[in-house]
Design a protein around this motif. Structure first.
Motif, PDB file in Angstrom:
ATOM      1  N   ALA A  69     -33.721 -19.054  37.114  1.00 58.25           N
ATOM      2  CA  ALA A  69     -33.896 -20.755  36.893  1.00 58.25           C
ATOM      3  C   ALA A  69     -33.489 -21.439  38.130  1.00 58.25           C
ATOM      4  CB  ALA A  69     -33.114 -20.979  35.569  1.00 58.25           C
ATOM      5  N   GLU A  81     -23.545 -19.926  43.786  1.00 61.01           N
ATOM      6  CA  GLU A  81     -23.579 -18.957  42.991  1.00 61.01           C
ATOM      7  C   GLU A  81     -22.327 -18.000  42.874  1.00 61.01           C
ATOM      8  OE1 GLU A  81     -25.633 -17.086  40.504  1.00 61.01           O
ATOM      9  OE2 GLU A  81     -23.703 -15.680  40.708  1.00 61.01           O
ATOM     10  N   GLY A 107     -28.901 -13.204  39.135  1.00 58.16           N
ATOM     11  CA  GLY A 107     -28.436 -13.414  37.624  1.00 58.16           C
ATOM     12  C   GLY A 107     -28.808 -11.862  36.879  1.00 58.16           C
ATOM     13  N   GLN A 108     -28.974 -12.440  35.666  1.00 55.83           N
ATOM     14  CA  GLN A 108     -29.401 -10.967  34.742  1.00 55.83           C
ATOM     15  C   GLN A 108     -30.496 -10.502  35.256  1.00 55.83           C
ATOM     16  OE1 GLN A 108     -29.466 -12.302  30.282  1.00 55.83           O
ATOM     17  NE2 GLN A 108     -29.014 -14.325  31.276  1.00 55.83           N
ATOM     18  N   ASN A 144     -43.099  -7.594  32.806  1.00 57.71           N
ATOM     19  CA  ASN A 144     -44.096  -8.606  32.065  1.00 57.71           C
ATOM     20  C   ASN A 144     -43.954  -9.835  33.248  1.00 57.71           C
ATOM     21  OD1 ASN A 144     -41.264  -9.338  31.580  1.00 57.71           O
ATOM     22  ND2 ASN A 144     -41.381  -9.256  29.292  1.00 57.71           N
ATOM     23  N   GLY A 176     -18.222 -22.633  40.008  1.00 62.93           N
ATOM     24  CA  GLY A 176     -18.414 -24.149  39.628  1.00 62.93           C
ATOM     25  C   GLY A 176     -17.345 -23.923  38.572  1.00 62.93           C
ATOM     26  N   GLN A 208     -34.792  -1.020  28.459  1.00 62.66           N
ATOM     27  CA  GLN A 208     -35.187  -0.845  29.758  1.00 62.66           C
ATOM     28  C   GLN A 208     -34.297  -0.021  30.253  1.00 62.66           C
ATOM     29  OE1 GLN A 208     -35.152  -4.368  32.207  1.00 62.66           O
ATOM     30  NE2 GLN A 208     -37.100  -5.050  31.383  1.00 62.66           N
ATOM     31  N   ASP A 219     -31.558 -20.066  30.404  1.00 62.96           N
ATOM     32  CA  ASP A 219     -30.854 -19.386  29.378  1.00 62.96           C
ATOM     33  C   ASP A 219     -29.870 -20.208  28.969  1.00 62.96           C
ATOM     34  OD1 ASP A 219     -32.578 -17.229  29.555  1.00 62.96           O
ATOM     35  OD2 ASP A 219     -31.100 -15.658  29.623  1.00 62.96           O
ATOM     36  N   CYS A 275     -37.570 -14.338  32.000  1.00 60.77           N
ATOM     37  CA  CYS A 275     -37.700 -14.573  33.485  1.00 60.77           C
ATOM     38  C   CYS A 275     -38.601 -15.672  33.537  1.00 60.77           C
ATOM     39  CB  CYS A 275     -38.154 -13.267  34.059  1.00 60.77           C
ATOM     40  SG  CYS A 275     -37.071 -12.857  35.205  1.00 60.77           S
TER      41      CYS A 275
HETATM   42  C1  LIG Z   1     -30.886  -6.050  32.041  1.00 64.43           C
HETATM   43  C2  LIG Z   1     -31.895  -7.156  31.661  1.00 64.43           C
HETATM   44  C3  LIG Z   1     -33.204  -6.970  31.851  1.00 64.43           C
HETATM   45  C4  LIG Z   1     -34.123  -7.983  31.669  1.00 64.43           C
HETATM   46  N1  LIG Z   1     -35.544  -8.006  31.697  1.00 64.43           N
HETATM   47  C5  LIG Z   1     -36.305  -8.920  31.493  1.00 64.43           C
HETATM   48  C6  LIG Z   1     -37.824  -8.712  31.460  1.00 64.43           C
HETATM   49  O1  LIG Z   1     -38.082  -7.433  31.710  1.00 64.43           O
HETATM   50  N2  LIG Z   1     -38.391  -9.718  31.328  1.00 64.43           N
HETATM   51  C7  LIG Z   1     -38.034 -11.080  31.027  1.00 64.43           C
HETATM   52  O2  LIG Z   1     -38.897 -11.770  31.098  1.00 64.43           O
HETATM   53  N3  LIG Z   1     -36.641 -11.263  30.952  1.00 64.43           N
HETATM   54  C8  LIG Z   1     -35.743  -9.959  31.008  1.00 64.43           C
HETATM   55  N4  LIG Z   1     -34.736 -10.171  31.130  1.00 64.43           N
HETATM   56  C9  LIG Z   1     -34.062 -11.852  30.897  1.00 64.43           C
HETATM   57  C10 LIG Z   1     -34.073 -12.417  31.900  1.00 64.43           C
HETATM   58  O3  LIG Z   1     -33.471 -11.732  33.050  1.00 64.43           O
HETATM   59  C11 LIG Z   1     -33.321 -13.915  31.590  1.00 64.43           C
HETATM   60  O4  LIG Z   1     -33.617 -14.524  30.602  1.00 64.43           O
HETATM   61  C12 LIG Z   1     -33.149 -14.695  33.033  1.00 64.43           C
HETATM   62  O5  LIG Z   1     -32.484 -13.833  33.863  1.00 64.43           O
HETATM   63  C13 LIG Z   1     -32.580 -15.985  32.616  1.00 64.43           C
HETATM   64  O6  LIG Z   1     -32.366 -16.766  33.901  1.00 64.43           O
HETATM   65  P1  LIG Z   1     -31.366 -17.731  34.276  1.00 64.43           P
HETATM   66  O7  LIG Z   1     -31.520 -18.256  35.686  1.00 64.43           O
HETATM   67  O8  LIG Z   1     -31.317 -18.842  33.238  1.00 64.43           O
HETATM   68  O9  LIG Z   1     -29.993 -17.168  34.004  1.00 64.43           O
HETATM   69  P2  LIG Z   1     -29.041 -15.763  34.560  1.00 64.43           P
HETATM   70  O10 LIG Z   1     -30.158 -14.956  35.043  1.00 64.43           O
HETATM   71  O11 LIG Z   1     -28.080 -15.461  33.556  1.00 64.43           O
HETATM   72  O12 LIG Z   1     -28.438 -16.395  35.758  1.00 64.43           O
HETATM   73  C14 LIG Z   1     -27.493 -17.386  35.872  1.00 64.43           C
HETATM   74  C15 LIG Z   1     -26.593 -17.029  37.368  1.00 64.43           C
HETATM   75  O13 LIG Z   1     -25.555 -18.197  37.221  1.00 64.43           O
HETATM   76  C16 LIG Z   1     -24.430 -17.719  37.547  1.00 64.43           C
HETATM   77  N5  LIG Z   1     -23.221 -18.487  37.137  1.00 64.43           N
HETATM   78  C17 LIG Z   1     -22.567 -18.363  35.973  1.00 64.43           C
HETATM   79  N6  LIG Z   1     -21.708 -19.375  36.036  1.00 64.43           N
HETATM   80  C18 LIG Z   1     -21.648 -19.913  37.247  1.00 64.43           C
HETATM   81  C19 LIG Z   1     -20.598 -20.778  37.654  1.00 64.43           C
HETATM   82  N7  LIG Z   1     -19.751 -21.320  36.896  1.00 64.43           N
HETATM   83  N8  LIG Z   1     -20.787 -21.237  39.121  1.00 64.43           N
HETATM   84  C20 LIG Z   1     -21.750 -20.630  39.797  1.00 64.43           C
HETATM   85  N9  LIG Z   1     -22.608 -19.832  39.434  1.00 64.43           N
HETATM   86  C21 LIG Z   1     -22.660 -19.510  38.049  1.00 64.43           C
HETATM   87  C22 LIG Z   1     -24.635 -16.395  37.270  1.00 64.43           C
HETATM   88  O14 LIG Z   1     -23.767 -15.494  37.953  1.00 64.43           O
HETATM   89  C23 LIG Z   1     -25.591 -15.974  37.376  1.00 64.43           C
HETATM   90  O15 LIG Z   1     -26.236 -15.407  38.427  1.00 64.43           O
HETATM   91  C24 LIG Z   1     -33.583  -9.079  31.176  1.00 64.43           C
HETATM   92  C25 LIG Z   1     -32.262  -9.419  30.970  1.00 64.43           C
HETATM   93  C26 LIG Z   1     -31.281  -8.416  31.552  1.00 64.43           C
HETATM   94  C27 LIG Z   1     -29.853  -8.543  31.219  1.00 64.43           C
END
Ligand SMILES: Cc1cc2nc3c(=O)[nH]c(=O)nc-3n(C[C@H](O)[C@H](O)[C@H](O)COP(=O)(O)OP(=O)(O)OC[C@H]3O[C@@H](n4cnc5c(N)ncnc54)[C@H](O)[C@@H]3O)c2cc1C
Length: 423
Positions: free
Chosen positions: A107, A126, A132-133, A142, A176, A253, A393, A402
Motif C-alpha cells: 500500500a 519504513e 511489508g508482509q 495471484n 513513526g 505458501q 491492511d 496485495c
Molecule cells: C507470508 C505472507 C504471504 C502472503 N501472500 C499473499 C499472496 O500470495 N497474495 C496476496 O494477495 N496477499 C498475500 N499476503 C497478504 C499481503 O502481503 C498483505 O495483504 C499486504 O502486504 C498488505 O500490505 P500493506 O502495505 O497494507 O501492509 P504491510 O505489508 O503489512 O506493510 C506495512 C509496512 O509498514 C511498516 N510499519 C509498520 N509500522 C510502522 C511505523 N510505525 N512506522 C514506519 N513503518 C511502519 C511495516 O514494517 C511494513 O513494512 C501475504 C502475507 C504474508 C504475511
C-alpha cells in the motif's frame, strides 16, 4: 536495491553466526527482504568461531559478524547500522513535504509511486525493510501480471525502484511513533527524534504478526520460533522437520515453500478443514505434497529448549492427546493485528481491533465523527482527521491482499489531491 544503494550491494555480504541466534535471523531476514545478496556461514564449534569469525568462542557476544565486500566488519550489527553501511540510511531532504507515507508495504509503495509520479513531494517512512508482509512471501501467485508468480522481495524491490525513479524519498529503519495534525499540516514524530512535516499523510502500516500466546514465547523469538513465512530460511531447513502454524494462504505458501527442501512439514491448523481458509490452488498443492502433513484441530501448547527451540508440544483440541516434536523450526503464520495506539492520541477513530476507520464507515446514524471540523463528509479513505488517510491492511474493512493494498495506496493518493486542492 539500485539508486539509493551505495557501495556494496552488488557483491556478497558474509554473515557469520551460531545456529538459532535471534540477531542473526533478523539480519538474514532483513538482507533477504532487501534483496541484498549474502552468504550465511554457520559456525558450529569454538574452533570455527576463532578461525573463521575471529572471535574467542561460539558464545562470544560479538557474534553475529557481518563482513562487507570492502573488507569492513561490523560485530553484532543493528538494522540501523546495516542500513547505514549499505548507504540507505538518510536524513529527510526537505523540511516539508506534500505527502508523508508511513509504511513501505504494497500500500505504501503504491501510494509512493502514484504520489511522486503525480508531482507530490513524497516521503516514505519504513521502520524495517521495504515490502511489508508481502516482502516476506516466497512466492505471490495471484498478483495480476505475474502468471508464474513473483517472490515478495522481488516485487518489493521493483516497486521501490519505481517509486524512487519518480522521486519519492524512502527513509528506512525509521519508525513513526506519534502524530499531530491540524488542518493543512501534520507532523509525524519518528522514534529517533526526527520530525516529518507534511500537508497530507497516508498511514499504510499494515499489521504486525500475532503471537501464539504461550508464556515462554519470547525466549524463542527468532531462535527457533519465527513469525511469518521465513523466506530467508528455506536453504537452512534441508532435511529438517518444519512446523508451520496457521490455516491461511501465508501458512499454506510457507508449507509448500519448505516442502521442497525439508524432510517433513507439519501444517498445524485449529480448524477441521483447510478449504475454509486456504485458496483452492494451495489446498490442492498441500494435499498432493508427500512430505506435508496437515494436523487438524491441533494447537501448539508448549515450547522448550535450552538456548534455542528444541521441542514443540502439540495438543489435539478434542481428544487432548499430546504429541512432542523435536525441531528447531516453528513458523507461526496466524495473521496479524494493527499497531495503532498512536492514533488515539491524535484523535483518529479506530475500531475495536485497532484498525483505522475511514470514509463512509465514520458516518454513524447520519452523523459525522465528533470533532470533525469540515463542512463535508470524510473522503473514502480518509480517517477522522482531515488530510490523514489510511490504506491497506491497517484500514478497517480492508481486504487482506496485495492487490487490494496496492489499489488502496493508489486510490488514497487521488483523495490526497482532492484534499490538497479543496481541503
Ligand atoms: C507470508 C505472507 C504471504 C502472503 N501472500 C499473499 C499472496 O500470495 N497474495 C496476496 O494477495 N496477499 C498475500 N499476503 C497478504 C499481503 O502481503 C498483505 O495483504 C499486504 O502486504 C498488505 O500490505 P500493506 O502495505 O497494507 O501492509 P504491510 O505489508 O503489512 O506493510 C506495512 C509496512 O509498514 C511498516 N510499519 C509498520 N509500522 C510502522 C511505523 N510505525 N512506522 C514506519 N513503518 C511502519 C511495516 O514494517 C511494513 O513494512 C501475504 C502475507 C504474508 C504475511
Amino acid at each position: 536495491m539500485t539508486e539509493q544503494s551505495a557501495t556494496v550491494t552488488n557483491s556478497l555480504v558474509s554473515l557469520f553466526g551460531r545456529p538459532g541466534n535471534a540477531t542473526a535471523y533478523a539480519i538474514r531476514d532483513f538482507l533477504h527482504r532487501s534483496d541484498v545478496p549474502f552468504e550465511w556461514i554457520q559456525l558450529e564449534t569454538d574452533e570455527q568461531a576463532r578461525s573463521q569469525a575471529g572471535v574467542d568462542h561460539l558464545q562470544d557476544p560479538r557474534l553475529p559478524i557481518c563482513i562487507f565486500p570492502d573488507g569492513s566488519r561490523i560485530e553484532c550489527p543493528s538494522l540501523r547500522q546495516l542500513t547505514e553501511k549499505l548507504g540507505w540510511f538518510r536524513s529527510p531532504l526537505h523540511s516539508e513535504y506534500d505527502l508523508a507515507i508511513y509504511g513501505a508495504g504494497p500500500a505504501g509503495l503504491s501510494a509512493a509511486v502514484y504520489g511522486a509520479s503525480e508531482g507530490l513531494k513524497t516521503v516514505v517512512i519504513e521502520r524495517s525493510a521495504i515490502g511489508g508482509q508481502a516482502g516476506t512471501s516466497s512466492k505471490i501467485e495471484n498478483y495480476l501480471g505475474f502468471p508464474k508468480g513473483i517472490s515478495g522481495a522481488d516485487l518489493a524491490e521493483r516497486a521501490r525502484e519505481q517509486a524512487c525513479r519518480f522521486g519519492a524519498e524512502i527513509l528506512l529503519a525509521r519508525e513513526g511513533v506519534r502524530g499531530e495534525f491540524t488542518t493543512g499540516k501534520g507532523t509525524g514524530y519518528l522514534a529517533d527524534g526526527t520530525k516529518i512535516v507534511a500537508r497530507a499523510a497516508i498511514c499504510a502500516t499494515g499489521v504486525a504478526y500475532r503471537n501464539l500466546g504461550l508464556p515462554n514465547e519470547e525466549k524463542y523469538f527468532n531462535a527457533g520460533l519465527y513469525y511469518g513465512a521465513g523466506a530467508s530460511e528455506s536453504a537452512l531447513v534441508k532435511d529438517e522437520h518444519v512446523i508451520v502454524v496457521g490455516g491461511g494462504n501465508s501458512a499454506g505458501q510457507a508449507a509448500m515453500h519448505f516442502s521442497s527442501v525439508a524432510k517433513r512439514v507439519s501444517l498445524v491448523i485449529r480448524g477441521d478443514c483447510l478449504k475454509k481458509t486456504l485458496s483452492q490452488y494451495l489446498v490442492d498443492r498441500v494435499n498432493a505434497a508427500p512430505n506435508v502433513e496437515v494436523l487438524r484441530r491441533t494447537e501448539v501448547t508448549g515450547l522448550s529448549g535450552k538456548d534455542c527451540l528444541e521441542e514443540v508440544t502439540l495438543r489435539h483440541r478434542d481428544t487432548g492427546e499430546e504429541r512432542k516434536i523435536n525441531t528447531h523450526w516453528l513458523f507461526a503464520c496466524i495473521g496479524g493485528e494493527p499497531h495503532t495506539n498512536w492514533a488515539d492520541e491524535a484523535g483518529i477513530v479506530r475500531d475495536e481491533a485497532g484498525y483505522l476507520v475511514t470514509g463512509p464507515d465514520l458516518i454513524q446514524a447520519g452523523k459525522r465523527p465528533a470533532n470533525w471540523p469540515l463542512d463535508r463528509d470524510p473522503y473514502y479513505l480518509e480517517t477522522s482527521v482531515p488530510g490523514m488517510f489510511a490504506a491497506g491492511d491497517v484500514r478497517h474493512g480492508s481486504v487482506k491482499r496485495c492487490a487490494s493494498a496496492v489499489g488502496e495506496g493508489a486510490m488514497a493518493v487521488a483523495f490526497v489531491h482532492r484534499y490538497l486542492a479543496q481541503g
